[in-house]
Design an enzyme around this catalytic site. Structure first.
Site, short mmCIF file in Angstrom:
data_model
loop_
_atom_site.label_atom_id
_atom_site.label_comp_id
_atom_site.label_asym_id
_atom_site.label_seq_id
_atom_site.Cartn_x
_atom_site.Cartn_y
_atom_site.Cartn_z
N ASP A 13 26.18 -20.05 -14.56
CA ASP A 13 25.39 -20.85 -14.25
C ASP A 13 23.69 -20.46 -14.76
O ASP A 13 23.22 -21.40 -15.20
CB ASP A 13 25.03 -20.88 -12.68
CG ASP A 13 24.99 -19.76 -11.98
OD1 ASP A 13 25.04 -18.40 -12.49
OD2 ASP A 13 25.05 -19.47 -10.72
N ASP A 54 19.99 -14.01 -15.88
CA ASP A 54 18.66 -13.58 -15.37
C ASP A 54 18.51 -12.42 -16.08
O ASP A 54 17.95 -12.26 -17.33
CB ASP A 54 18.88 -13.62 -13.66
CG ASP A 54 17.51 -13.34 -13.00
OD1 ASP A 54 16.47 -13.67 -13.85
OD2 ASP A 54 17.45 -12.80 -11.93
N LEU A 92 26.45 -10.43 -15.98
CA LEU A 92 27.29 -10.66 -17.04
C LEU A 92 27.65 -9.51 -18.14
O LEU A 92 29.04 -9.38 -18.75
CB LEU A 92 26.67 -11.64 -17.98
CG LEU A 92 27.05 -13.20 -17.55
CD1 LEU A 92 26.39 -14.14 -18.75
CD2 LEU A 92 28.60 -13.24 -17.64
P1 IMP Z 1 21.65 -11.13 -13.33
O1 IMP Z 1 22.57 -10.25 -13.03
O2 IMP Z 1 20.29 -10.83 -13.00
O3 IMP Z 1 21.67 -11.82 -14.81
O4 IMP Z 1 21.97 -12.39 -12.26
C1 IMP Z 1 22.57 -13.61 -12.37
C2 IMP Z 1 22.99 -14.25 -11.16
O5 IMP Z 1 21.77 -14.02 -10.25
C3 IMP Z 1 23.35 -15.38 -11.36
O6 IMP Z 1 24.75 -15.81 -11.34
C4 IMP Z 1 22.77 -16.28 -9.95
O7 IMP Z 1 23.86 -16.10 -9.12
C5 IMP Z 1 21.81 -15.24 -9.49
N1 IMP Z 1 20.45 -15.90 -9.92
C6 IMP Z 1 19.30 -15.56 -10.51
N2 IMP Z 1 18.52 -15.99 -10.83
C7 IMP Z 1 18.66 -17.16 -9.82
C8 IMP Z 1 17.82 -18.41 -9.49
O8 IMP Z 1 16.77 -18.94 -9.89
N3 IMP Z 1 18.21 -19.14 -8.39
C9 IMP Z 1 19.66 -18.92 -7.95
N4 IMP Z 1 20.32 -17.87 -8.16
C10 IMP Z 1 19.99 -16.96 -9.07
MG MG Z 2 26.21 -16.39 -9.98
#
Ligand code: IMP
Ligand code: MG
Length: 188
Positions: free
Chosen positions: A106, A109, A114
């Site tokens: 989705d 961030d 990932l």
């Molecule tokens: P990362 O490991 O920081 O890249 O986090 C990714 C995960 O954080 C995504 O798969 C989402 O589940 C969650 N996430 C990050 N930003 C948002 C947002 O703005 N809204 C909702 N979920 C988010």
């Molecule tokens: Mg997620």
């Protein structure tokens, strides 16, 4: 507790349904072209945020493909930040060795979640492994991660809808919305 109607926490619609669907159709065409001659194509959706994106995208992927799902949880950080320490909640149903794997996410961030998932799946020796994300919050990237397909680059705002949740709610909304500035989330 009964959650508030989404209208109460919505600041603005960032990407409406028409824009989402048009971009997803284009992504599907590009993927169909790139994987035209590939065998054993499998789309792997990261639960739960990718569910709506996956179901819309796969309708536009013209090459024969299987789907599978992986549910992971990041722990050691708050609800709005992830650590990269990932626990598998639900593993894939099938082996991916020799498969052309496309991860469907989705939002990327920090990239911590990932990059760990990629390492985990690489160890299972797929033929190829690429990432397709609907949203890319590129300003917040903490780790270098190669994302081949991006739907939309978005600024550093908290978004919800179209698969993305706030405390597990609002995933069903057909658009991507920005949460109001004064809305306080549990950062447990
Ligand atoms: P990362 O490991 O920081 O890249 O986090 C990714 C995960 O954080 C995504 O798969 C989402 O589940 C969650 N996430 C990050 N930003 C948002 C947002 O703005 N809204 C909702 N979920 C988010
Ligand atoms: Mg997620």
């Amino acid at each position: 507790m009964r959650p508030q109607p989404y209208q109460d926490i919505l600041k603005e619609v960032l990407i409406d349904s028409d824009k989402l669907q048009a971009r997803i159709a284009a992504l599907g065409r590009q993927i169909s072209e790139d994987y035209r001659d590939a065998a054993n194509v499998v789309l792997i959706g990261i639960l739960k945020g990718s569910t709506l994106f996956m179901s819309d995208l796969m309708r536009h992927v013209a090459v024969p493909h299987a789907i599978d799902f992986l549910d992971v949880s990041s722990y050691g950080a708050g609800a709005r930040r992830s650590s990269g320490r990932v626990r598998i909640i639900k593993d894939l149903s099938d082996a991916i060795s020799g498969c052309n794997v496309l991860i469907i996410e989705d939002i990327v961030d920090s990239g911590n979640t990932l990059s760990t998932v990629v390492r985990l799946l690489e160890a299972r020796q797929p033929e190829s492994l690429e990432i397709c994300t609907l949203l890319d919050k590129y300003e917040r990237r903490e780790v270098d991660i190669k994302v081949k397909y991006v739907g939309f680059q978005i600024p550093d705002v908290f978004v919800f809808g179209y698969g993305l949740d706030i405390d597990e709610y609002y995933r069903n909304l057909p658009f991507i919305g920005v949460v109001k500035d004064d809305f306080v989330m549990d950062d447990a």
